[in-house]
Design a protein around this motif. Structure first.
Motif, PDB file in Angstrom:
ATOM      1  N   GLY A  26       0.814  -1.166   0.075  1.00  0.00           N
ATOM      2  CA  GLY A  26       0.022   0.047  -0.008  1.00  0.00           C
ATOM      3  C   GLY A  26       0.688   1.200  -0.052  1.00  0.00           C
ATOM      4  O   GLY A  26       0.400   2.332   0.127  1.00  0.00           O
ATOM      5  N   PHE A  27       2.338   1.227  -0.003  1.00  0.00           N
ATOM      6  CA  PHE A  27       2.930   2.381   0.047  1.00  0.00           C
ATOM      7  C   PHE A  27       3.289   2.781  -1.537  1.00  0.00           C
ATOM      8  O   PHE A  27       4.244   2.459  -2.018  1.00  0.00           O
ATOM      9  CB  PHE A  27       4.191   2.056   0.700  1.00  0.00           C
ATOM     10  CG  PHE A  27       4.293   2.018   2.053  1.00  0.00           C
ATOM     11  CD1 PHE A  27       3.909   3.097   2.904  1.00  0.00           C
ATOM     12  CD2 PHE A  27       3.884   0.925   3.004  1.00  0.00           C
ATOM     13  CE1 PHE A  27       3.871   3.166   4.351  1.00  0.00           C
ATOM     14  CE2 PHE A  27       3.675   0.698   4.253  1.00  0.00           C
ATOM     15  CZ  PHE A  27       3.596   1.898   4.894  1.00  0.00           C
ATOM     16  N   ILE A  28       2.160   3.352  -2.120  1.00  0.00           N
ATOM     17  CA  ILE A  28       2.468   4.064  -3.379  1.00  0.00           C
ATOM     18  C   ILE A  28       1.341   5.019  -3.459  1.00  0.00           C
ATOM     19  O   ILE A  28       0.505   5.169  -3.145  1.00  0.00           O
ATOM     20  CB  ILE A  28       2.206   2.834  -4.657  1.00  0.00           C
ATOM     21  CG1 ILE A  28       2.509   3.274  -5.974  1.00  0.00           C
ATOM     22  CG2 ILE A  28       0.678   2.373  -4.317  1.00  0.00           C
ATOM     23  CD1 ILE A  28       2.264   2.228  -7.214  1.00  0.00           C
ATOM     24  N   ALA A  29       1.789   6.210  -4.360  1.00  0.00           N
ATOM     25  CA  ALA A  29       0.768   7.207  -4.520  1.00  0.00           C
ATOM     26  C   ALA A  29      -0.317   6.930  -5.010  1.00  0.00           C
ATOM     27  O   ALA A  29      -0.332   5.871  -5.995  1.00  0.00           O
ATOM     28  CB  ALA A  29       1.666   8.433  -5.483  1.00  0.00           C
ATOM     29  N   ASN A  30      -1.546   7.266  -4.639  1.00  0.00           N
ATOM     30  CA  ASN A  30      -2.912   7.114  -4.980  1.00  0.00           C
ATOM     31  C   ASN A  30      -3.743   8.330  -5.146  1.00  0.00           C
ATOM     32  O   ASN A  30      -3.780   9.000  -4.010  1.00  0.00           O
ATOM     33  CB  ASN A  30      -3.422   5.963  -4.152  1.00  0.00           C
ATOM     34  CG  ASN A  30      -4.433   5.076  -4.504  1.00  0.00           C
ATOM     35  OD1 ASN A  30      -4.702   4.473  -5.590  1.00  0.00           O
ATOM     36  ND2 ASN A  30      -5.272   4.979  -3.700  1.00  0.00           N
ATOM     37  N   ASN A  31      -4.694   7.987  -6.047  1.00  0.00           N
ATOM     38  CA  ASN A  31      -5.759   9.093  -6.136  1.00  0.00           C
ATOM     39  C   ASN A  31      -6.928   8.441  -6.229  1.00  0.00           C
ATOM     40  O   ASN A  31      -7.314   7.707  -6.897  1.00  0.00           O
ATOM     41  CB  ASN A  31      -5.482  10.020  -7.537  1.00  0.00           C
ATOM     42  CG  ASN A  31      -6.526  11.116  -7.566  1.00  0.00           C
ATOM     43  OD1 ASN A  31      -6.910  11.806  -6.390  1.00  0.00           O
ATOM     44  ND2 ASN A  31      -6.955  11.154  -8.700  1.00  0.00           N
ATOM     45  N   THR A  32      -8.007   8.804  -5.210  1.00  0.00           N
ATOM     46  CA  THR A  32      -9.289   8.006  -5.022  1.00  0.00           C
ATOM     47  C   THR A  32     -10.412   9.085  -5.327  1.00  0.00           C
ATOM     48  O   THR A  32     -10.129  10.203  -5.134  1.00  0.00           O
ATOM     49  CB  THR A  32      -9.524   7.594  -3.749  1.00  0.00           C
ATOM     50  OG1 THR A  32      -8.498   6.579  -3.431  1.00  0.00           O
ATOM     51  CG2 THR A  32     -10.848   6.907  -3.594  1.00  0.00           C
ATOM     52  N   VAL A  33     -11.317   8.521  -6.205  1.00  0.00           N
ATOM     53  CA  VAL A  33     -12.474   9.562  -6.882  1.00  0.00           C
ATOM     54  C   VAL A  33     -13.617   8.705  -6.465  1.00  0.00           C
ATOM     55  O   VAL A  33     -13.810   7.594  -6.934  1.00  0.00           O
ATOM     56  CB  VAL A  33     -12.349   9.793  -8.319  1.00  0.00           C
ATOM     57  CG1 VAL A  33     -13.555  10.547  -8.716  1.00  0.00           C
ATOM     58  CG2 VAL A  33     -11.013  10.598  -8.596  1.00  0.00           C
ATOM     59  N   PHE A  34     -14.602   9.489  -5.699  1.00  0.00           N
ATOM     60  CA  PHE A  34     -15.867   8.768  -5.501  1.00  0.00           C
ATOM     61  C   PHE A  34     -16.860   9.373  -6.382  1.00  0.00           C
ATOM     62  O   PHE A  34     -17.217  10.604  -6.762  1.00  0.00           O
ATOM     63  CB  PHE A  34     -16.627   9.260  -3.977  1.00  0.00           C
ATOM     64  CG  PHE A  34     -15.424   8.891  -3.017  1.00  0.00           C
ATOM     65  CD1 PHE A  34     -15.831   7.275  -2.384  1.00  0.00           C
ATOM     66  CD2 PHE A  34     -14.541   9.283  -2.602  1.00  0.00           C
ATOM     67  CE1 PHE A  34     -15.017   6.634  -1.544  1.00  0.00           C
ATOM     68  CE2 PHE A  34     -13.515   8.714  -1.311  1.00  0.00           C
ATOM     69  CZ  PHE A  34     -14.041   7.267  -1.051  1.00  0.00           C
ATOM     70  N   ASN A  35     -17.213   8.358  -7.535  1.00  0.00           N
ATOM     71  CA  ASN A  35     -17.978   8.948  -8.887  1.00  0.00           C
ATOM     72  C   ASN A  35     -19.461   8.810  -8.367  1.00  0.00           C
ATOM     73  O   ASN A  35     -19.934   8.555  -7.425  1.00  0.00           O
ATOM     74  CB  ASN A  35     -17.808   7.940  -9.729  1.00  0.00           C
ATOM     75  CG  ASN A  35     -16.505   7.637  -9.917  1.00  0.00           C
ATOM     76  OD1 ASN A  35     -15.593   8.381 -10.691  1.00  0.00           O
ATOM     77  ND2 ASN A  35     -15.811   6.631 -10.048  1.00  0.00           N
TER      78      ASN A  35
END
Length: 88
Positions: A26-35
């Motif tokens: 889980g140590f990676i850049a991440n972008n989360t979008v709630f559609n």
């Protein structure tokens, strides 16, 4: 690691290095979008995309696209949870 019973086949694997191991944890850049439709789209630092859809029948479908496409469908029933995974 892939083992073949007759030891006559070969399969290339995923390179193991610190970056890949850290990403698995889980140590990676991440972008989360709630559609707006209720689904969730996550894009990691490698450009790989995980889409989570909450289906009308109560099941959940997760689709990961990163080189190969892997789909996991989760079905809830009584005292059980069933997970089916497929890839192409």
């Amino acid at each position: 690691m892939i083992e073949f019973i007759d030891k006559t086949s070969e399969q290339s694997g995923t390179p193991i290095n610190r970056g890949n191991l850290m990403a698995m944890q889980g140590f990676i850049a991440n972008n989360t979008v709630f559609n707006a439709d209720g689904s969730i789209t996550e894009t990691n630092g490698k450009g790989e995309v995980l889409t989570t859809v909450f289906n009308d029948d109560g099941s959940i479908t997760e689709t990961f696209v990163g080189g190969k496409t892997i789909t996991k469908t989760i079905v809830f029933g009584g005292n059980t949870i069933s997970e089916v995974i497929s890839w192409v």
